[in-house]
Motif scaffolding. Structure first.
Motif, PDB file in Angstrom:
ATOM      1  N   LYS A  29       0.676  -1.468   0.120  1.00  0.00           N
ATOM      2  CA  LYS A  29       0.402   0.177  -0.209  1.00  0.00           C
ATOM      3  C   LYS A  29       1.026   0.978   0.024  1.00  0.00           C
ATOM      4  CE  LYS A  29      -0.580   0.426   4.857  1.00  0.00           C
ATOM      5  NZ  LYS A  29      -1.506   0.447   5.966  1.00  0.00           N
ATOM      6  N   ASN A  30       2.053   1.316   0.772  1.00  0.00           N
ATOM      7  CA  ASN A  30       2.537   2.228   0.866  1.00  0.00           C
ATOM      8  C   ASN A  30       3.190   2.837  -0.837  1.00  0.00           C
ATOM      9  OD1 ASN A  30       2.655   2.947   2.775  1.00  0.00           O
ATOM     10  ND2 ASN A  30       4.614   1.165   3.436  1.00  0.00           N
ATOM     11  N   ILE A  31       3.830   1.649  -1.643  1.00  0.00           N
ATOM     12  CA  ILE A  31       3.671   2.472  -3.003  1.00  0.00           C
ATOM     13  C   ILE A  31       2.787   2.735  -3.978  1.00  0.00           C
ATOM     14  CG2 ILE A  31       4.290   1.277  -5.475  1.00  0.00           C
ATOM     15  CD1 ILE A  31       6.054  -0.654  -3.596  1.00  0.00           C
ATOM     16  N   LYS A  32       1.830   1.987  -3.902  1.00  0.00           N
ATOM     17  CA  LYS A  32       0.490   2.605  -4.280  1.00  0.00           C
ATOM     18  C   LYS A  32       0.344   4.538  -3.824  1.00  0.00           C
ATOM     19  CE  LYS A  32      -1.400  -1.850  -4.691  1.00  0.00           C
ATOM     20  NZ  LYS A  32      -2.326  -2.955  -4.350  1.00  0.00           N
ATOM     21  N   LYS A  33       0.509   3.961  -2.282  1.00  0.00           N
ATOM     22  CA  LYS A  33      -0.503   5.497  -1.812  1.00  0.00           C
ATOM     23  C   LYS A  33       0.426   6.417  -2.653  1.00  0.00           C
ATOM     24  CE  LYS A  33      -0.303   8.030   2.480  1.00  0.00           C
ATOM     25  NZ  LYS A  33       0.858   8.372   2.742  1.00  0.00           N
ATOM     26  N   ALA A  34       2.421   5.897  -2.331  1.00  0.00           N
ATOM     27  CA  ALA A  34       2.810   6.818  -3.228  1.00  0.00           C
ATOM     28  C   ALA A  34       2.520   7.842  -4.532  1.00  0.00           C
ATOM     29  CB  ALA A  34       4.279   7.314  -3.023  1.00  0.00           C
ATOM     30  N   PHE A  35       2.414   7.006  -5.184  1.00  0.00           N
ATOM     31  CA  PHE A  35       2.454   6.830  -6.736  1.00  0.00           C
ATOM     32  C   PHE A  35       1.102   7.713  -6.810  1.00  0.00           C
ATOM     33  CE2 PHE A  35       5.651   3.154  -8.589  1.00  0.00           C
ATOM     34  CZ  PHE A  35       6.161   3.846  -7.414  1.00  0.00           C
ATOM     35  N   ARG A  36       0.554   7.550  -6.237  1.00  0.00           N
ATOM     36  CA  ARG A  36      -1.001   7.921  -6.406  1.00  0.00           C
ATOM     37  C   ARG A  36      -1.062   8.746  -5.618  1.00  0.00           C
ATOM     38  NH1 ARG A  36      -3.788   4.894  -3.485  1.00  0.00           N
ATOM     39  NH2 ARG A  36      -4.199   6.313  -1.463  1.00  0.00           N
ATOM     40  N   ASN A  37      -0.030   9.695  -4.746  1.00  0.00           N
ATOM     41  CA  ASN A  37      -0.339  11.058  -4.594  1.00  0.00           C
ATOM     42  C   ASN A  37       1.419  11.841  -5.501  1.00  0.00           C
ATOM     43  OD1 ASN A  37      -1.484  11.160  -2.888  1.00  0.00           O
ATOM     44  ND2 ASN A  37      -0.531  10.138  -0.840  1.00  0.00           N
ATOM     45  N   ASN A  38       1.387  10.821  -6.170  1.00  0.00           N
ATOM     46  CA  ASN A  38       2.246  11.747  -7.374  1.00  0.00           C
ATOM     47  C   ASN A  38       3.451  12.041  -6.876  1.00  0.00           C
ATOM     48  OD1 ASN A  38       3.003  11.871 -10.001  1.00  0.00           O
ATOM     49  ND2 ASN A  38       2.191  14.568 -10.661  1.00  0.00           N
ATOM     50  N   LYS A  39       3.980  10.802  -6.051  1.00  0.00           N
ATOM     51  CA  LYS A  39       5.649  11.301  -5.330  1.00  0.00           C
ATOM     52  C   LYS A  39       6.463   9.771  -5.418  1.00  0.00           C
ATOM     53  CE  LYS A  39       4.204  13.875  -2.159  1.00  0.00           C
ATOM     54  NZ  LYS A  39       4.632  15.342  -0.689  1.00  0.00           N
TER      55      LYS A  39
END
Length: 187
Positions: A84-94
């Motif tokens: 979930k950390n990767i998905k969240k960061a990428f979703r936040n464009n980070k």
């Protein structure tokens, strides 16, 4: 923006956690992947900021559900990085930063292609300096320091698996070096 996974690994005491904190303060386009661990919380550590501290049985339940992209047992405790950390960061464009050991880095490389990963191995200047840093942290007794030093030799043998290896003889210089490399890598 082409999102990247940044990995920083090192033996205990070489400075990776300090480097990660300073890097995050300077590069707002990077988010930290917060790991789960079964180890006891240390003074000043904050649940959900430094780690997600969990009981062994709960860690194992999450692991059976394939919750972690990678996990490892280190010094008798389990550590795991949730998907979930990767998905969240990428979703936040980070971009996402992993403060993990060589075992975790190897597993991430297996799951993601090399064009997505930028990895750094932080080396201590020498064994004497590594011992001094471990002693100055004041977290480990003499036996634990001896154990960490003996494991450091094995960990250091993996530096060739990383795109970048940097000797951390000065924390500010090392962080600035990493920032220049990240800028070259268009982060």
């Amino acid at each position: 923006m082409n999102k990247k996974i940044i990995i920083i690994s090192s033996p205990s005491g070489a400075g990776k956690t300090t480097i990660c904190k300073k890097l995050l303060a300077k590069k707002k386009s990077i988010e930290l992947s917060i790991s789960y661990t079964t180890r006891t919380k240390r003074n000043k550590e904050i649940q959900g900021k430094d780690y997600y501290f969990t009981k062994y049985v709960d860690f194992q339940k999450l692991n059976k559900k394939k919750y972690f992209i990678e996990f490892a047992k280190v010094f008798g405790n389990y550590y795991g990085s949730p998907y979930k950390n990767i998905k969240k960061a990428f979703r936040n464009n980070k971009h996402i930063l992993f403060d993990i050991d060589w075992q975790g880095a190897k597993k991430l490389r297996k799951v993601f292609s090399n064009d997505v990963i930028i990895d750094f191995f932080i080396l201590p200047p020498n064994k004497r300096e590594l011992r001094k840093r471990l002693e100055q942290r004041g977290r480990d007794n003499k036996n634990e320091i001896k154990k960490r030093l003996s494991l450091a030799v094995n960990e250091i043998s993996h530096y060739g698996e990383y795109k970048y290896a940097i000797v951390n003889d000065n924390i500010i210089k090392t962080v600035n070096h990493i920032i220049r490399i990240l800028e070259f890598e268009e982060i």
